[in-house]
Design an enzyme around this catalytic site. Structure first.
Site, PDB file in Angstrom:
ATOM      1  N   HIS A 108       0.825  -1.206   0.000  1.00  0.00           N
ATOM      2  CA  HIS A 108       0.000   0.000   0.000  1.00  0.00           C
ATOM      3  C   HIS A 108       0.863   1.261   0.000  1.00  0.00           C
ATOM      4  O   HIS A 108       2.027   1.245   0.383  1.00  0.00           O
ATOM      5  CB  HIS A 108      -0.936   0.027   1.209  1.00  0.00           C
ATOM      6  N   HIS A 264       4.750   0.170   0.282  1.00  0.00           N
ATOM      7  CA  HIS A 264       5.520  -0.609   1.248  1.00  0.00           C
ATOM      8  C   HIS A 264       4.669  -1.740   1.812  1.00  0.00           C
ATOM      9  O   HIS A 264       3.439  -1.750   1.694  1.00  0.00           O
ATOM     10  CB  HIS A 264       6.078   0.267   2.377  1.00  0.00           C
ATOM     11  N   ARG A 279       4.908   6.450  13.674  1.00  0.00           N
ATOM     12  CA  ARG A 279       4.947   7.108  12.364  1.00  0.00           C
ATOM     13  C   ARG A 279       4.422   8.536  12.448  1.00  0.00           C
ATOM     14  O   ARG A 279       3.424   8.817  13.115  1.00  0.00           O
ATOM     15  CB  ARG A 279       4.101   6.319  11.368  1.00  0.00           C
TER      16      ARG A 279
END
Length: 309
Positions: A108, A264, A279
């Site tokens: 994705h 990724h 993240r």
């Protein structure tokens, strides 16, 4: 190959940054840089340029970072978004990629279900399993470049519907438990649907890349069977091994990737061990195709998630 980049060493005792390429199409490791909000402008510029060239870059030995300093560093590269358009219960600065709430073990590009797709992501290792848990990135620019001319003509005029209610069960390797179900409910709590061009033009480099990934519902004007066939054909180009790089995480690692030119996949090969990475994403623009046409939000307003440039 390792490239030393000369900075002003007369005024600083810091090591000279170096970039080591990891593959012909994607990936580089940068050494000699201590990430943080006090990073000098020369190093920030180096990181920006390396990111555009290599699509994903990696840093070892950044154990000094916490959520605040990761956010301060991210702010040097761009404007941080809120952690997520719909997942808002797990912090105000970072989004925890937490194995207790599911595993993103499918290809994705982040958050393509909104119109303003993030420009980049900064991911910091927090808790790692004893084995497994690596992440693989693929260059969607290399994927486009590898297409034969007839396929380029097709995809340059193709649009796709992206949504945050994708077929998660089809890609999940593990049985859905209560925590995973809780996360999915929050992830889908506000419905988004956006139409994006399959080929987008990078706003900084001008390169063309394939905008795909698991948030695609179908291609505009095509049925389910036709959409799945074309999707598989194009995804196979993205995930060719020569278009990818794989990173085996260590404590203190940081990865930064250009979300406009990559996909990724977090490899779920670590069993029941715990894995967490934090993240931060940077605000991006609305994708534009080769004809100058922009993506269109059909359902959902992402203004609270990220500003537009």
């Amino acid at each position: 190959m390792s490239i030393d980049l000369a900075l002003d060493t007369e005024t600083s005792s810091a090591p000279t940054p170096s970039i080591t390429r990891l593959g012909a199409h994607i990936g580089a490791q940068i050494d000699g840089v201590r990430l943080g909000g006090d990073l000098d402008p020369g190093s920030v510029s180096l990181i920006r340029q390396a990111l555009l060239e290599h699509k994903v870059i990696f840093f070892r030995g950044q154990q000094h970072l916490d959520d605040d300093s990761q956010h301060e560093f991210a702010s040097l590269l761009g404007i941080p978004t809120t952690p997520h358009p719909t997942v808002t219960s797990r912090g105000t600065k970072t989004l925890a990629i937490d194995s207790e709430y599911g595993k993103a073990n499918s290809w994705h590009t982040d958050v393509t279900f909104v119109d303003r797709i993030p420009a980049a992501s900064i991911l910091r290792a927090v808790t790692l399993p004893e084995y497994g848990g690596s992440t693989t990135w693929a260059s969607t620019t290399a994927a486009y470049d590898s297409l034969p001319e007839p396929l380029r003509h097709l995809v340059e005029n193709l649009w796709a519907v992206h949504t945050n209610r994708y077929d998660y069960a089809a890609t999940a390797a593990d049985a859905i438990n209560d925590k995973t179900r809780e996360y999915r409910q929050e992830f889908e709590s506000t419905y988004y649907e956006t139409v994006h061009p399959v080929v987008r033009v990078h706003p900084e480099t001008g390169e063309r890349s394939l905008l795909l990934g698991h948030f695609i519902k179908q291609f505009v004007g095509l049925g389910t069977k036709e959409s799945q066939t074309i999707f598989n054909l194009l995804q196979d180009r993205v995930t060719r091994l020569e278009h990818t790089t794989r990173w085996n995480w260590r404590d203190g690692d940081v990865a930064i990737w250009d979300n406009r030119a990559t996909q990724h996949y977090a490899v779920a090969d670590y069993g029941d061990q715990y894995r967490r990475l934090n993240r931060i994403t940077l605000a991006g623009d609305v994708p534009v195709n080769i004809h100058g046409e922009r993506s269109r939000a059909i359902v959902g307003d992402a203004e609270h998630y990220a500003p537009l440039p």
